[in-house]
Enzyme design. Structure first.
Site, PDB file in Angstrom:
ATOM      1  N   HIS A 104       4.683  -5.667  25.193  1.00 42.95           N
ATOM      2  CA  HIS A 104       4.876  -6.986  24.551  1.00 42.95           C
ATOM      3  C   HIS A 104       5.774  -7.887  25.396  1.00 42.95           C
ATOM      4  O   HIS A 104       6.532  -7.436  26.264  1.00 42.95           O
ATOM      5  CB  HIS A 104       5.478  -6.804  23.155  1.00 42.95           C
ATOM      6  CG  HIS A 104       6.850  -6.186  23.176  1.00 42.95           C
ATOM      7  ND1 HIS A 104       7.997  -6.919  23.441  1.00 42.95           N
ATOM      8  CD2 HIS A 104       7.261  -4.910  23.000  1.00 42.95           C
ATOM      9  CE1 HIS A 104       9.054  -6.113  23.411  1.00 42.95           C
ATOM     10  NE2 HIS A 104       8.632  -4.881  23.150  1.00 42.95           N
ATOM     11  N   GLU A 152       6.818   1.091  18.372  1.00 36.15           N
ATOM     12  CA  GLU A 152       7.899   1.578  19.213  1.00 36.15           C
ATOM     13  C   GLU A 152       8.514   2.838  18.609  1.00 36.15           C
ATOM     14  O   GLU A 152       8.359   3.116  17.412  1.00 36.15           O
ATOM     15  CB  GLU A 152       8.967   0.482  19.356  1.00 36.15           C
ATOM     16  CG  GLU A 152      10.156   0.817  20.249  1.00 36.15           C
ATOM     17  CD  GLU A 152       9.779   1.220  21.679  1.00 36.15           C
ATOM     18  OE1 GLU A 152       9.097   2.255  21.838  1.00 36.15           O
ATOM     19  OE2 GLU A 152      10.192   0.522  22.617  1.00 36.15           O
TER      20      GLU A 152
END
Length: 270
Positions: free
Chosen positions: A11, A89
């Site tokens: 990201h 994550e």
């Protein structure tokens, strides 16, 4: 043999990335102005690549990044993104929203080191690896199933455009070209998959590819690159091969890891 391409992108930058604050899963920060520019730059770099499947973590920073990438794509602008919590994550428990230096201090106090140290309420490295393995096995089954269905309805008519669009931008090199290009006799790619995820998760997934699946690496990738976390919007490309009729593990070839050439023109917004 059945082959598909897997492009994995981290990201764009968040304010907390810049400030070295741990986000994990519990701090769902948006990407910053710099992060938006990075996503747009990654999108321009990938704008001619024809993706057949698009997956993203369901956290805000990855959602915004995948949309930033697709906005620039000539072929995939209106494709549906599948959001998958298995791409999130690593969970850092009590360390989330704290400084990275605090996590290191917690590890030291416990007589351990990062990243092996697991804060209370966090995921172990093995748990993160199993999430990655679970997603990858699901993806492989999906691609193989779709490929066999296509073969039933239109045998012998794969398109090499997926391959060509990747070969235009990735640093394949002469030694790789013979394996990658269509004139080598290798079958065409049946799919080209885009995945947008997170730094620690991607490091874990790539480690699984290397250690468990014996992924081959280009000569340009150094040991330090293997051990480091991808920069924001760093791009990695893998070619996954399945031998026909064999229930064995796939063979994986890494074309590039944590590529960030597209960021050379991106200026930081303060």
């Amino acid at each position: 043999m059945t082959r598909f391409a897997l492009t994995v992108v981290r990201h764009g930058e968040t304010r907390l990335n810049k400030e070295k604050i741990i986000q994990g899963q519990g701090v769902d920060a948006p990407i910053s102005e710099t992060g938006l520019k990075q996503a747009a730059a990654a999108g321009l770099f990938l704008n001619n690549v024809k993706f057949t499947h698009i997956f993203s973590s369901d956290l805000t920073r990855t959602k915004q990044t995948v949309h930033g990438i697709l906005e620039k794509n000539k072929f995939c602008r209106d494709m549906t993104v599948k959001y998958d919590s298995r791409l999130r994550e690593r969970k850092y428990g009590v360390a989330e929203s704290r400084a990275l230096s605090e996590l290191r201090a917690m590890a030291k106090a416990a007589g351990e080191e990062c990243p092996a140290f697991t804060p209370p309420g966090g995921e172990t490295l093995d748990q993160v690896k199993m999430r990655g393995k679970d997603f990858f096995e699901f993806l492989c089954q999906l691609i193989l199933k779709e490929a066999s269905q296509k073969e039933q309805f239109s045998p012998g008519t794969p398109s090499n455009c997926l391959e060509t669009s990747l070969a235009e931008i990735f640093p394949l090199g002469k030694n790789y070209a013979s394996k990658f290009n269509s004139d080598s006799g290798a079958p065409e790619l049946v799919a080209s998959v885009l995945v947008v995820s997170h730094g620690a998760y991607m490091k874990s997934l790539f480690n699984y590819f290397l250690t468990d699946l014996k992924c081959s690496l280009p000569a340009t990738v150094s040991e330090s690159e293997l051990m480091s976390v991808s920069p924001n919007t760093g791009i990695s490309l893998f070619i996954i091969n399945f031998e026909k009729g064999v229930e064995a593990k796939p063979t994986i070839q890494c074309v590039c890891m944590n590529l960030h050439d597209h960021l050379s023109g991106v200026t930081e917004t303060h």
